[in-house]
Structures are given as C-alpha cells and as structure tokens.
Design a protein around this motif. Structure first.
Motif, PDB file in Angstrom:
ATOM      1  N   ASP A   1      48.359  40.783  -9.991  1.00 46.91           N
ATOM      2  CA  ASP A   1      47.879  42.150 -10.207  1.00 46.91           C
ATOM      3  C   ASP A   1      47.848  42.397 -11.718  1.00 46.91           C
ATOM      4  N   PRO A   2      46.678  42.515 -12.333  1.00 47.47           N
ATOM      5  CA  PRO A   2      45.359  42.557 -11.709  1.00 47.47           C
ATOM      6  C   PRO A   2      44.944  41.194 -11.155  1.00 47.47           C
TER       7      PRO A   2
ATOM      8  N   PHE B   1      40.733  38.005 -14.999  1.00 46.50           N
ATOM      9  CA  PHE B   1      40.951  39.120 -15.923  1.00 46.50           C
ATOM     10  C   PHE B   1      40.897  38.576 -17.333  1.00 46.50           C
TER      11      PHE B   1
END
Length: 211
Positions: free
Chosen positions: A137-138, A142
């Motif tokens: 997460d994310p 990314f």
C-alpha cells in the motif's frame, strides 16, 4: 749593274697579312663586349637571388603561420544511473494488524528513497518464501522522484506454515525497479531488526497451526 734593292714581298704574302688584320679585334672592343656579358650575367644572378629570397620568405611565413585550434568536441550528456544504484529500501517498524485482515496476517513499513537521477518506478515487490503472500500500500506500480522518499506498508499473509522458516536468518525483499535507463530486479536485505520481527510474526501466525 749590280746591287741589292728593296725586298719585294713574296707571292701571297700581302693577301695573308691583310686577312689577319681584318679579323683581329682591338683591345677596346674586347673590353666592351666582356662588360656587356658581365652586366647580363649579373642581372640574371640578382633576379634569381631575389626570387629565391621571396620563395624562402613565403615558405617561412607559411610554416610559422599559427594553426587554428580545432573546436572542442561537444560533451555528451552523462547517461542516467541504473535504478538499483540510486534506490534504497529501509525497514521502519512492524505495524498493528489492519482491521478486517485475514488470520495469520501481519504488516510492517518500509521507506523507499531515490537519491538522484530520473524518477524510479517500483513495478513489483515480492519475497522468497513459498508459504507467504505479499501486498503493498500503495499498490505497485508506484513512482518516487529523486531526492524524496515514501513510506510503503507491506502486508504478508501466511498461506502454509510448513513452507515458511521457523527462524528467518537474513530475509530480503525482491523489488523490480524501472527508470529511463533500465529495468532491474534487485534484492534488498532489510537488516537484523526486520529478520527478528519477521521471525516473531511467523511464530505467532503459525503457533496454533496443525500443519
């Protein structure tokens, strides 16, 4: 009558003497001819000497003329660094289990930083144990810019206790990195704190396991 009178020239004597005197030049005329020849020779010598000086001077000027310096080559821009050279992944801490997380799950935080170069994209994060699954997460992919860092929460779930180590000695994360230079797979060893917390989490997750 007897006696000796004036001698008469012999036959042919007068003609021979006259012919010799006709072709004989006087000393004055010989000197004048020599002077003319000397003057012509001297002018020719002076002309040749002047021409040699001119040619020699031209060659000297040509040889000593400063050469124009060659223009310096345009420096090529340095290529971007490989992503694994500028990315660092640091273990932060273990985190409480998220609300609604499935049993035998645990999570922790890592910091992903980029030192320099173009932005780096993390396209995948995995770990080496067959009995574990991993999510971030994310979610990947990314992106992180140079000179910055971002915290990533990693959640692991034990799917099969028999395939995870009871004591993780030197665990690591496999991370796929991409920038404008290359795509690389790199293994990051997160250090003894991560190894200790992972071993403890696996013991807790599999403590009641009958596998």
């Amino acid at each position: 009558m007897s006696g000796i009178g004036p001698l008469e020239p012999g036959e042919g004597t007068t003609a021979q003497d006259n012919s010799y005197t006709v072709h004989l030049r006087s000393p004055g005329r010989r000197r004048a001819a020599l002077a003319v020849r000397y003057a012509r020779h001297r002018r020719l010598t002076l002309c040749l000497a002047a021409l040699a000086v001119l040619l020699a001077g031209g060659g000297y000027l040509y040889g000593t003329r400063p050469r124009q310096p060659h223009p310096a080559p345009t420096p090529r821009p340095s290529p971007a660094p490989y992503p694994a050279q500028v990315v660092d992944v640091t273990y932060l801490e273990d985190l409480p289990a998220a609300a609604g997380a499935p049993p035998r799950s645990f999570r922790f935080g890592v910091l992903v930083g980029v030192d320099s170069g173009p932005p780096v994209t993390v396209t995948r994060v995995t770990q080496p144990y067959a009995g574990l699954t991993l999510s971030t997460d994310p979610a990947a992919p990314f992106r992180t810019r140079a000179g910055s860092a971002r915290m990533i929460t990693i959640t692991m779930h034990v799917t099969e206790c028999g395939k995870v180590p009871k004591d993780a000695g030197m665990p690591f994360l496999d991370v796929t990195l991409r920038n404008t230079r290359a795509i690389q797979n790199h293994s990051f060893i997160l250090g003894p704190r991560y190894a200790q917390h992972l071993s403890q989490a696996l013991k807790v997750a599999c403590s009641n396991s009958v596998e």
